[in-house]
Design an enzyme around this catalytic site. Structure first.
Site: not given
Ligand code: SAM
Length: 292
Positions: A66, A90, A141-142, A159-162, A166
């Site tokens: 971060h 988060d 949804d971005g 700052d997304s998941t993989d 989603p």
């Protein structure tokens, strides 16, 4: 004597390679409309957020990720006032952003309200600043959100998941094009850029780097050491319409802000862009081929 239960959380980092940490408690586990969300208490890394079985953040090493996703662009761009965070439910990126009193507005767009609920309940160290008056949380949804942006941002942080599930749409040409359009004339885009050490995301991230290089005059990659992410050698994308992350680094100006960090500093900033040759070949090789 009853055998002691020995429970471990295990994540597969590559075929034939697993990363495990001892779990002392499962604090919460629930399925939202988008993913399974769990928070585990672990012996070595404290509380850990897991989405669909993938480690997202840990109490012990989240500061690295971060700080690097926020302070690098903030030390370069001289006047960031409006920021968009895509993902980041988060709260860790927002926590670092609100430390800048010059930032006036932060939009956080996360697809899953349950992530924010869980993090506010179980990971206050991360989520504690999500209710800052400058922060507006959008549950969307971005990809869709970017299509309707009317006022440009100085900084967009993905700052997304993989790149599956989603988060898959947040790695596409269309999405990066809408991020480019959603930035000011001197805006900066930061994206989490996975790792190139194992094969799993190598092709996808080379494609991402190439897409960003076609959109932005400055498209660089920088690195950090994050122990709990695959290989520990984690990358970030720095794409900019005007500023160079090294030539335009304002080290004195950043230091004068007096922001106390545990990982980021201007010397480390410069070193973060000095990439290993195997990564430069993976990324520039494509670019060199394209330039011929
Ligand atoms: N720092 C972590 C990492 O590098 O893996 C990820 C942080 S955060 C937990 C990732 C967030 O992205 C999640 O809260 C998830 O709900 C959100 N997300 C996934 N796909 C999304 C999408 N299409 N639009 C908006 N948010 C999305």
């Amino acid at each position: 004597m009853r055998p002691r239960l020995d429970v471990w959380f295990t994540e597969e980092h590559a075929p034939g390679l697993r990363f495990s940490m001892r779990v002392t408690h499962e604090l919460v586990r629930r399925r939202s409309d988008y993913q399974e969300i769990a928070v585990l208490e672990t012996q070595e890394f404290g509380k850990v957020l897991i989405l669909d079985g993938y480690l997202m953040v840990t109490e012990k090493d989240e500061f690295i990720y971060h700080e690097m996703i926020v302070h690098v662009p903030l030390a370069v761009h001289p006047d960031i006032r409006r920021v968009l965070v895509i993902g980041g439910g988060d709260g860790g990126a927002v926590r670092e952003l609100v430390r800048y009193d010059t930032i006036e507005e932060i939009d956080l767009v996360d697809i899953d309200p349950d992530v924010i609920d869980v993090c506010e309940a179980w990971l206050p160290q991360l989520a504690e600043k999500l209710r800052d008056p400058r922060v507006t949380i959008h549950f969307a949804d971005g990809v869709r959100f970017m299509r309707q942006v009317s006022r440009p941002y100085d900084l967009i942080i993905i700052d997304s998941t993989d790149p599956f599930g989603p988060g898959e749409g947040l790695f596409t040409r269309e999405f990066y094009g809408s991020c480019h359009a959603g930035l000011t004339e001197d805006g900066i885009l930061i994206n989490q850029h996975e790792s190139l050490f194992y094969d799993e995301y190598r092709v996808a991230m080379r494609r991402v780097h190439d897409r960003l290089g076609r959109l932005f005059p400055v498209a660089r990659v920088y690195q950090a050491h994050i122990p709990t992410y695959p290989s520990g050698h984690w990358l970030f994308g720095f794409s900019s319409k005007r500023y160079d992350p090294l030539l335009d680094l304002d080290a004195e100006g950043w230091l004068a802000r007096g922001i106390r960090t545990n990982y980021y500093n201007p010397e480390l900033h410069r070193g973060a862009f000095a990439l290993p040759n195997y990564i430069r070949r993976e990324l520039e090789g494509d670019r060199q081929a394209r330039l011929k």
